[in-house]
Design a protein around this motif. Structure first.
Motif, PDB file in Angstrom:
ATOM      1  N   GLU A   1     -12.979 -16.140 -13.760  1.00  0.00           N
ATOM      2  CA  GLU A   1     -11.214 -14.817 -15.091  1.00  0.00           C
ATOM      3  C   GLU A   1     -11.285 -14.032 -13.931  1.00  0.00           C
ATOM      4  OE1 GLU A   1     -12.343 -14.356 -19.349  1.00  0.00           O
ATOM      5  OE2 GLU A   1     -13.168 -16.176 -19.680  1.00  0.00           O
ATOM      6  N   GLY A   2      -9.631 -13.699 -13.566  1.00  0.00           N
ATOM      7  CA  GLY A   2      -9.389 -12.738 -12.555  1.00  0.00           C
ATOM      8  C   GLY A   2      -7.930 -12.203 -13.453  1.00  0.00           C
ATOM      9  N   LEU A   3      -8.623 -10.900 -12.614  1.00  0.00           N
ATOM     10  CA  LEU A   3      -6.420  -9.901 -12.984  1.00  0.00           C
ATOM     11  C   LEU A   3      -6.057  -9.463 -11.580  1.00  0.00           C
ATOM     12  CD1 LEU A   3      -5.310  -9.025 -14.852  1.00  0.00           C
ATOM     13  CD2 LEU A   3      -7.280  -6.578 -15.057  1.00  0.00           C
ATOM     14  N   LYS A   4      -4.690  -9.784 -11.208  1.00  0.00           N
ATOM     15  CA  LYS A   4      -4.587  -8.776 -10.417  1.00  0.00           C
ATOM     16  C   LYS A   4      -3.626  -7.590 -10.848  1.00  0.00           C
ATOM     17  CE  LYS A   4      -4.713 -13.349  -7.677  1.00  0.00           C
ATOM     18  NZ  LYS A   4      -3.284 -13.917  -6.581  1.00  0.00           N
ATOM     19  N   VAL A   5      -4.001  -7.014 -10.051  1.00  0.00           N
ATOM     20  CA  VAL A   5      -3.298  -5.473 -10.009  1.00  0.00           C
ATOM     21  C   VAL A   5      -2.231  -5.006  -8.636  1.00  0.00           C
ATOM     22  CG1 VAL A   5      -3.374  -3.070 -11.458  1.00  0.00           C
ATOM     23  CG2 VAL A   5      -4.606  -5.170 -12.218  1.00  0.00           C
ATOM     24  N   LYS A   6      -1.227  -4.876  -9.057  1.00  0.00           N
ATOM     25  CA  LYS A   6      -0.317  -4.226  -7.683  1.00  0.00           C
ATOM     26  C   LYS A   6      -0.294  -2.486  -7.876  1.00  0.00           C
ATOM     27  CE  LYS A   6       2.816  -4.908  -4.560  1.00  0.00           C
ATOM     28  NZ  LYS A   6       3.592  -5.604  -3.642  1.00  0.00           N
ATOM     29  N   LEU A   7      -0.449  -2.021  -7.356  1.00  0.00           N
ATOM     30  CA  LEU A   7      -0.489  -0.994  -7.343  1.00  0.00           C
ATOM     31  C   LEU A   7       0.822   0.223  -7.026  1.00  0.00           C
ATOM     32  CD1 LEU A   7      -4.206   0.744  -6.987  1.00  0.00           C
ATOM     33  CD2 LEU A   7      -2.991  -0.408  -9.134  1.00  0.00           C
ATOM     34  N   TYR A   8       1.452   0.872  -7.300  1.00  0.00           N
ATOM     35  CA  TYR A   8       1.941   1.409  -6.661  1.00  0.00           C
ATOM     36  C   TYR A   8       1.715   3.903  -6.099  1.00  0.00           C
ATOM     37  CZ  TYR A   8       4.965  -2.393  -7.615  1.00  0.00           C
ATOM     38  OH  TYR A   8       5.509  -3.832  -7.960  1.00  0.00           O
ATOM     39  N   PRO A   9       0.906   3.276  -5.408  1.00  0.00           N
ATOM     40  CA  PRO A   9       1.167   4.795  -5.057  1.00  0.00           C
ATOM     41  C   PRO A   9       1.940   5.655  -4.933  1.00  0.00           C
ATOM     42  CG  PRO A   9      -0.105   3.662  -3.444  1.00  0.00           C
ATOM     43  CD  PRO A   9       0.356   2.951  -4.561  1.00  0.00           C
ATOM     44  N   ASP A  10       2.015   6.801  -4.871  1.00  0.00           N
ATOM     45  CA  ASP A  10       2.642   7.987  -4.778  1.00  0.00           C
ATOM     46  C   ASP A  10       2.240   8.410  -3.694  1.00  0.00           C
ATOM     47  OD1 ASP A  10       0.933   9.840  -6.436  1.00  0.00           O
ATOM     48  OD2 ASP A  10       1.947  10.419  -7.353  1.00  0.00           O
ATOM     49  N   LYS A  11       2.773   9.462  -2.758  1.00  0.00           N
ATOM     50  CA  LYS A  11       2.324  10.230  -1.425  1.00  0.00           C
ATOM     51  C   LYS A  11       0.806  10.943  -2.402  1.00  0.00           C
ATOM     52  CE  LYS A  11       3.153  13.347   2.084  1.00  0.00           C
ATOM     53  NZ  LYS A  11       2.133  13.312   2.301  1.00  0.00           N
ATOM     54  N   VAL A  12       0.503  11.399  -2.540  1.00  0.00           N
ATOM     55  CA  VAL A  12      -0.558  12.316  -3.619  1.00  0.00           C
ATOM     56  C   VAL A  12      -1.731  11.422  -3.015  1.00  0.00           C
ATOM     57  CG1 VAL A  12      -2.424  13.551  -4.938  1.00  0.00           C
ATOM     58  CG2 VAL A  12       0.408  14.014  -4.481  1.00  0.00           C
ATOM     59  N   MET A  13      -1.872  10.049  -4.197  1.00  0.00           N
ATOM     60  CA  MET A  13      -2.612   9.513  -4.121  1.00  0.00           C
ATOM     61  C   MET A  13      -3.051   8.665  -2.668  1.00  0.00           C
ATOM     62  SD  MET A  13      -1.597   7.062  -7.927  1.00  0.00           S
ATOM     63  CE  MET A  13      -2.774   6.112  -7.155  1.00  0.00           C
ATOM     64  N   VAL A  14      -2.250   8.357  -2.000  1.00  0.00           N
ATOM     65  CA  VAL A  14      -2.105   7.731  -0.997  1.00  0.00           C
ATOM     66  C   VAL A  14      -2.658   8.370   0.238  1.00  0.00           C
ATOM     67  CG1 VAL A  14      -0.695   7.069   1.377  1.00  0.00           C
ATOM     68  CG2 VAL A  14       0.208   6.274  -0.558  1.00  0.00           C
ATOM     69  N   ASP A  15      -2.988  10.266  -0.077  1.00  0.00           N
ATOM     70  CA  ASP A  15      -3.632  10.558   1.055  1.00  0.00           C
ATOM     71  C   ASP A  15      -4.921  10.718   0.295  1.00  0.00           C
ATOM     72  OD1 ASP A  15      -1.043  11.536   2.151  1.00  0.00           O
ATOM     73  OD2 ASP A  15      -1.065  13.144   0.887  1.00  0.00           O
ATOM     74  N   LYS A  16      -5.103  11.233  -1.093  1.00  0.00           N
ATOM     75  CA  LYS A  16      -6.672  10.760  -1.265  1.00  0.00           C
ATOM     76  C   LYS A  16      -7.516   9.818  -0.675  1.00  0.00           C
ATOM     77  CE  LYS A  16      -6.191  13.823  -5.227  1.00  0.00           C
ATOM     78  NZ  LYS A  16      -6.043  13.602  -6.577  1.00  0.00           N
ATOM     79  N   PHE A  17      -6.671   8.599  -0.801  1.00  0.00           N
ATOM     80  CA  PHE A  17      -7.662   6.996  -0.136  1.00  0.00           C
ATOM     81  C   PHE A  17      -7.720   7.406   1.105  1.00  0.00           C
ATOM     82  CE2 PHE A  17      -6.832   2.886   0.538  1.00  0.00           C
ATOM     83  CZ  PHE A  17      -7.606   1.848   0.079  1.00  0.00           C
ATOM     84  N   ASN A  18      -6.738   7.857   1.598  1.00  0.00           N
ATOM     85  CA  ASN A  18      -7.019   7.857   3.394  1.00  0.00           C
ATOM     86  C   ASN A  18      -8.128   9.152   3.386  1.00  0.00           C
ATOM     87  OD1 ASN A  18      -5.241   5.784   3.846  1.00  0.00           O
ATOM     88  ND2 ASN A  18      -3.363   7.563   4.362  1.00  0.00           N
ATOM     89  N   ARG A  19      -8.077   9.756   3.184  1.00  0.00           N
ATOM     90  CA  ARG A  19      -9.285  10.962   2.746  1.00  0.00           C
ATOM     91  C   ARG A  19     -10.599  10.132   2.323  1.00  0.00           C
ATOM     92  NH1 ARG A  19      -8.560  16.808   0.344  1.00  0.00           N
ATOM     93  NH2 ARG A  19      -6.604  16.620   2.003  1.00  0.00           N
TER      94      ARG A  19
END
Length: 48
Positions: free
Chosen positions: A14-32
């Motif tokens: 059983e799987g679940l696919k989720v598509k995220l739409y990050p804003d600029k703050v989330m992208v910056d935190k992810f890259n950091r």
């Protein structure tokens, strides 16, 4: 999950696919976070 029927085991994946739409703050935190993980990984590689 495993269902037992006639000595057979059927595994249900059983799987679940989720598509995220990050804003600029989330992208910056992810890259950091990726940069920090890469820094730690590279330092551990140089020690061993």
């Amino acid at each position: 999950m495993c269902f037992f029927m006639l000595d057979e085991c059927i595994i249900v994946n059983e799987g679940l696919k989720v598509k995220l739409y990050p804003d600029k703050v989330m992208v910056d935190k992810f890259n950091r976070s990726l940069g920090n993980a890469r820094f730690v990984w590279n330092n551990l590689l140089t020690e061993y």
